[in-house]
Design an enzyme around this catalytic site. Sequence first.
Site: not given
Ligand code: BES
Ligand code: ZN
Length: 495
Positions: A276, A350
């Site tokens: 991230k 997931r």
């Molecule tokens: N924990 C994150 C989702 C999230 C984003 C929670 C912002 C709280 C605030 C999750 O694990 C994630 O990173 N999801 C990705 C999925 C993507 C790679 C398909 C996302 O939402 O960017």
């Molecule tokens: Zn994530």
Amino acid sequence: MQITFETKPYASLETDALVTPVFEGDDALQGRVAELDQFTGGLLKKLATSGELTGKSLEFTLLHAPAGLKAARLLLVGAGKRDQFNVATLRKVAGAALRALKAKSVKNFAFLAGGALPGEEGAQAIVEGLLTADFETDKYKTDKKDKKIESVSLAGFPEAESASIQKAMARGRIIAESQNFTRDLVNEPSNKLTPRILAEKAEAMAKEAGLAIEIFDEKKIADLKMGALLSVAQGSAEPPRFIVVTYTPASVKPGAPVIGLVGKAVTFDTGGVSIKPADGMEKMKYDMAGGATMLGVMRALAALKPNVKVIGVVPATENMVGGKAQKPGDIQTAMSGKTIEVLNTDAEGRLILADAVHYAKQLGVTHIVDAATLTGAIVVALANVNVGVFGSDQAWTDKLLASAKATGEKMWQLPMDDEYREFIKGSFADIQNIGSGKGGGSITGAWFIREFAGDTPWIHLDIAGTAWNDDAKPWLAKGPTGVALRTLVHLVSTF
Ligand code: BES
Ligand code: ZN
Ligand code: ZN
């Protein structure tokens, strides 16, 4: 904080403040407020005429030393239009009053219910509003302000309803304290809340509440072949934990439902190798909010004793970068035997839910709800206002939506058409953990989990937008909200 039921006439209450809601528009000077106006020598009427007192939502009017009252202050809190007034508004009014008075170093006050809602529902909402508003996120501040509300009394309820109202107040306390238990876990930074520490805290809670608990360590998780969970955990120096908490009612009818509550607990989500951006990454300590919510719900159920068996299942891990971390393109085998192509290591929630949902099914649950901070896409779709709801069975989903409405938690159902399922068909394995670039990110995330729920009625709550308040609200501190707990407790209590 003590909360008591008061039967004395409110004018004679010796308290730091007497607080009451006031309605907007023509209603502003009717009923209770007209009555109070007499005690202020007509001051309220003057304020209303000059436009200073309107009853608009969360408008505050504070009078000192009201002549005809024993109270040191009179605080009127705007409650908006009377015909739109509901438990959610009452909860906010009570909470906002508490936070405003606490800031003024008030130690105790009496809350005079407007009488606009049925007594029990209203009393429960007030207690919930007060206790959740009282929760602060200053645990790690060394210069904590010594501001504390010691006691609040609920006044103006009919004395004849005393027993039922005090029961409703007790219920409100259980729910609010459980919500604060959840919020306290979510507030912990990842160095103070690793999967192992989360498991210890869950165990302590279960012991105190009288719930059965099992905690699987990394070895047991490997024995169970939870390959999807392990793939996320393998990049971390901290081992994963798998938490199973069970509430069994005193008597269960044969054939009765068994509810599985599955919550994502990624104690920190760096994204893994699909890392991230640095900006805002600190917030990813709340990526365990789904798991913390389910633990809070279990805590509440232990005290409320509904008539249905409920099993809380919480997979806990970090999602880290490191020499052992999984890499994009890796193929993992989930506990169910399905193979997964991990195209993005940041779509880890997931993965861990896949094994947790499968395990819950093996325990014999007949209905599943999962809660997870699953996607950033849900923030795009619904901002921080609504929880995203996804379901495989409309009757089960409608039941949850009705509970959300009853408890005043905003939730919005999104579609689960079969077309979206195509998005996660794998090229080199059974399924892939992200969609193939066609949008609908929250829905593909939901479909991925649904693949593991199979025919068992299942609901997924995406709480990524709603589990954390970036700004303080008048009725709630900045940070963890404890969203969905009230809805789930209500849902289980309807059986
Ligand atoms: N924990 C994150 C989702 C999230 C984003 C929670 C912002 C709280 C605030 C999750 O694990 C994630 O990173 N999801 C990705 C999925 C993507 C790679 C398909 C996302 O939402 O960017
Ligand atoms: Zn994530
Ligand atoms: Zn995550």
